[in-house]
Design a protein around this motif. Structure first.
Motif, short mmCIF file in Angstrom:
data_model
loop_
_atom_site.label_atom_id
_atom_site.label_comp_id
_atom_site.label_asym_id
_atom_site.label_seq_id
_atom_site.Cartn_x
_atom_site.Cartn_y
_atom_site.Cartn_z
N LEU A 177 11.20 12.89 7.94
CA LEU A 177 10.90 11.46 7.78
C LEU A 177 12.14 10.62 7.45
N GLU A 223 3.58 6.79 12.94
CA GLU A 223 3.15 5.60 12.19
C GLU A 223 4.37 4.89 11.59
N GLN A 224 5.34 5.68 11.13
CA GLN A 224 6.54 5.06 10.56
C GLN A 224 7.37 4.39 11.65
N ASN A 283 0.25 18.20 13.63
CA ASN A 283 -0.48 16.94 13.78
C ASN A 283 -0.13 15.97 12.65
N PHE A 284 -0.01 16.51 11.46
CA PHE A 284 0.34 15.72 10.27
C PHE A 284 1.71 15.04 10.44
N THR A 325 1.78 12.45 13.34
CA THR A 325 1.12 11.20 12.97
C THR A 325 1.99 10.39 12.02
N ALA A 326 2.55 11.08 11.01
CA ALA A 326 3.37 10.39 10.01
C ALA A 326 4.60 9.74 10.66
N ALA A 366 5.87 4.13 2.14
CA ALA A 366 6.45 5.25 2.89
C ALA A 366 7.16 4.73 4.14
N ARG A 367 6.53 3.77 4.81
CA ARG A 367 7.12 3.24 6.05
C ARG A 367 8.40 2.47 5.77
N PHE A 397 10.05 8.21 -0.20
CA PHE A 397 9.45 9.53 -0.02
C PHE A 397 9.30 10.21 -1.37
N LEU A 398 8.12 10.77 -1.61
CA LEU A 398 7.91 11.53 -2.85
C LEU A 398 7.74 13.00 -2.50
N SER A 417 0.86 -1.19 0.00
CA SER A 417 0.00 0.00 0.00
C SER A 417 0.89 1.23 0.00
N PRO A 418 0.36 2.39 -0.40
CA PRO A 418 1.17 3.61 -0.39
C PRO A 418 1.79 3.87 0.99
N GLU A 419 1.02 3.65 2.05
CA GLU A 419 1.55 3.94 3.39
C GLU A 419 2.69 2.99 3.77
N GLN A 426 9.44 18.00 5.08
CA GLN A 426 8.87 16.70 5.43
C GLN A 426 9.89 15.58 5.19
#
Lengths: 265, 452
Positions: A167, A110-111, A102-103, A106-107, A81-82, A86-87, A76-78, A163
């Motif tokens: 990340l 989650e990673q 918050n964004f 959360t990101a 990323a994990r 990164f795009l 999946s896209p997520e 970002q």
């Protein structure tokens, strides 16, 4: 056996609305390498970015993509990323009502969860925000706002790089990060990328123009034309394209479409 | 079959027993309007979908139910509510608990808050401030088109009275926690009056909070007078359950240089209809009407707004948003009316909705009615889905699809919540909305205060 490549794309074909856009693309990227992909409009550059990040606009019809030996196309896209992809978007999206803080929190968390790590403490998170903001020279006020909302074109691009800094991806795809930037903003964004890169971070720079490559110096330059890589070389290839345009590539490619191979140095 | 004749018959029975019921112990100030109002109710009836303002709202679910009780709760219920212990965490408010719109301790007089603002029951107000109440009671409520307003005037026996005398300022919000709790199915009417005199300021937070599973129907009428250069803000948080019906009619009357804002946050409710009427009666007044609802299952949430520009140089905004899932239905009916003399009016209206399922339905009807020639008015309405591009953007950073959807819905909702002027309250309501979106807000979950 662990592959020496971070990313391996083999004979990738992809269509949008039944029109074949990628027509057998092969590309291999080792950890720490910088690859530039250049090509005229409509050659498939953005479709490649979409396929690698899992956007469902394009349908993969053939070929394989592995990332650190794993089948990327199944993720999946997520999850991509994990895993560390990164795009930097060509057109970053405005999301009213969702705060940058918050964004990012959360990101990141989650990673971290994906890697079996505890969530960052509030103070550690804020420390990283502060540090990375300075690194990419982004205005502090911007990170207190909603994601990209009311940002200028340049601010949006800086925010992408911010970002990326937060990340810390293994592979960064920069999709026309230079478009819409004036020369000062271009320098800041490009230097930001250089500062946040670790020695093993790989970068794929998708661009029309050579000027970004003055700052982010590629190990390899590939020319994408009509859905496949028709020529590869070193940084000098980008200079040649800048000087002569894409016409000579077109002519050569159209004459002997079947004969091109990608030759790695 | 029309359910209404039977309901009207039951209400008529109640009305006929008025000498021993409603009229007994109710001040003459309120009783004098009842007979005419009941006749008006019988003439207008219970609104059906032929009524333009109820075109998309079918009241049968709530009004067709056979309730056991029609007036104030039983003494036992009051005693139980008394045991309710409410703790305000970081929310700094002056707080009062009502039961189904009634005062648990009944008729014990009005309380004066620091700064000189009075709060208490309508019954007590009629004794303590008879001429003030006479001046404002039943002056702003529009009785002509909606039978439920005169029904309230005819049958309501009590409610909340708030009075900010000239130049009084109370900086903390006044919070009314209206517990819906009873051991019997109840249809009740409460009648409220707020008077904010010249230069005074007040914020009111009303939390309707269902704590027992019985069927309820509440028909609430609130009249608000905002005097010259006065400031008033009302925020409603409605957290009820699928068997509850809540009908509110709020009439805000504003004099010159005044400011008013209304914000209806509907977190949960079976059938909810909030009607908010703003009348800009003096020059240079400003009014804002906001609303947000989150609906799923078979819930129906409707917002009706009318902003009446009766004087020149006034500004108004309307922003209403809804998120609908499963089989929920929603309606928005908003009207801006600019009278002939109301030149230099600025009026904006916006209604945006997100539909998450194939079976949810939203009807929206924005309307402008302009009789002046030098005005700036705009309106717009949208019904759509979550933005796929935004969803992908969030996922591309490692946020899973479910969480990403939640963030987008929250962002959508926050656009309304951010207009609440009290920061602590804004944060608390943000949190409640997030809980609701996550499906963590149950009937017994807390309101803006932490009840336990």
């Amino acid at each position: 056996m662990q592959s020496e490549f971070l990313l391996q794309i083999k004979d990738l074909k992809a269509s949008i609305d039944n029109k074949e856009i990628l027509r057998g693309l092969t590309l291999e990227v080792k950890p720490g390498e910088i690859h530039a992909i250049m090509g005229p409009n409509g050659s498939g550059k953005s479709t490649l970015a979409n396929v690698l990040t899992g956007r469902e606009i394009a349908t993969v019809t053939a070929g394989t993509v592995t990332f650190e030996g794993k089948n990327l196309l199944e993720m999946s896209p997520e999850d991509r990323a994990r895993e560390g992809i990164f795009l930097s978007f060509q057109y970053p999206i405005e999301i009213p009502g969702v705060s940058m803080v918050n964004f990012m929190k959360t990101a990141i968390n989650e990673q971290r969860k994906h890697r079996g790590l505890e969530p960052l403490s509030a103070s550690e998170f804020l420390r990283q925000m502060r540090e990375k903001k300075e690194l990419v020279e982004i205005d502090s006020a911007l990170t207190n706002r909603s994601v990209n909302e009311g940002f200028s074109g340049g601010e949006k691009k800086k925010n992408e790089i911010f970002q990326m800094a937060m990340l810390e991806p293994r592979l960064a795809l920069l999709d026309e990060t230079d478009s819409g930037l004036d020369i000062d903003a271009l320098r800041i964004v490009a230097n930001g990328v250089n500062k946040i890169r670790r020695p093993d971070t790989s970068v794929i720079v998708i661009t029309h123009y050579q000027r970004l490559l003055d700052y982010i110096v590629p190990d390899y330059v590939h020319v994408l034309y009509d859905g496949r890589i028709v020529r590869s070389g070193g940084p000098e290839l980008a200079l040649k394209l800048e000087e002569r345009g894409y016409d000579w590539i077109r002519k050569e490619a159209d004459v002997s479409e079947e004969t091109w191979t990608t030759d790695r140095k | 079959m029309d359910y209404r004749p039977e309901v009207i018959e039951r209400l008529t029975e109640l009305w006929e027993g008025r000498d021993k019921g409603i009229l007994k112990g109710s001040p003459e100030l309120y009783n004098r309007y009842r007979a005419e109002a009941f006749t008006e109710f019988l003439r207008l009836g219970i609104p059906d979908r032929k009524n333009e303002a109820y075109k998309y709202t079918n009241l049968e679910k709530s009004f067709g139910y056979r309730y056991e009780k029609y007036f104030s709760p039983r003494p036992d219920d009051f005693r139980e509510a008394e045991r309710f212990h409410c703790e305000v965490e970081d929310l700094d408010v002056w707080n009062m608990v009502l039961l189904n719109g009634f005062f648990p301790r009944g008729d014990e007089g009005l309380a004066m808050l620091p700064g000189g603002i009075w709060v208490g029951s309508m019954r007590a107000a009629a004794k303590q401030f008879p001429s003030l109440v006479e001046k404002h009671y039943n002056r702003y409520a529009q009785n002509e088109k909606d039978g439920l307003v005169p029904l309230n005037t005819a049958l309501a026996t009590d409610g909340l009275f708030l009075y900010a005398p000239k130049n009084t300022v109370y900086t903390k919000p006044i919070q009314i926690v209206n517990l819906l709790h009873t051991t019997q199915d109840i249809f009740s009417q409460d009648r409220n009056l707020v008077v904010v005199e010249e230069g005074a300021q007040m914020s009111l937070l009303v939390c309707d909070h269902a704590i027992s599973p019985q069927h309820y129907l509440t028909n609430t009428v609130t009249e608000v007078y905002v005097g010259r250069n006065a400031r008033f803000e009302i925020i409603r948080v409605q957290n009820q359950h699928n068997d509850s019906g809540k009908i509110t009619h709020t009439f805000i009357h504003q004099e010159r240089d005044s400011y008013a804002s209304s914000n209806n946050i509907t977190l949960h409710g079976g059938l909810v209809r909030n009607a908010t009427w703003h009348r800009l009666n003096g020059e240079n007044a400003e009014t804002h009407s906001y609303g947000l609802f989150l609906a799923d299952k078979h819930q129906h949430i409707a917002n009706f707004v009318k902003v009446d520009h009766a004087a020149p140089n006034c500004n108004s905004t309307q922003l209403f948003k809804g998120v609908l899932d499963e089989n929920a239905t929603g309606a928005f009916n908003g009207r801006i009316m600019v009278h002939k003399d109301a030149q230099k009016t600025n009026a904006y209206q916006s209604n945006n909705n997100i539909i998450l399922s194939d079976t949810a339905r939203m009807d929206t009807k924005p309307q402008l009615e302009i009789y002046a020639d030098d005005v700036k008015c705009s309106h717009g309405a949208t019904v759509g889905q979550l933005d796929e591009n935004a969803l992908f953007y969030l996922r591309s950073r490692g946020i899973d699809a479910r969480e990403a959807k939640l963030m987008l819905m929250f962002g959508f909702a926050h656009d309304v919540i951010k207009n609440i002027s009290i920061e602590a309250l804004r944060e608390r309501i943000d949190h409640l909305v997030l809980q609701r979106l996550r499906g963590e807000l149950s009937r017994c979950a807390s309101c803006a205060i932490q009840c336990n």
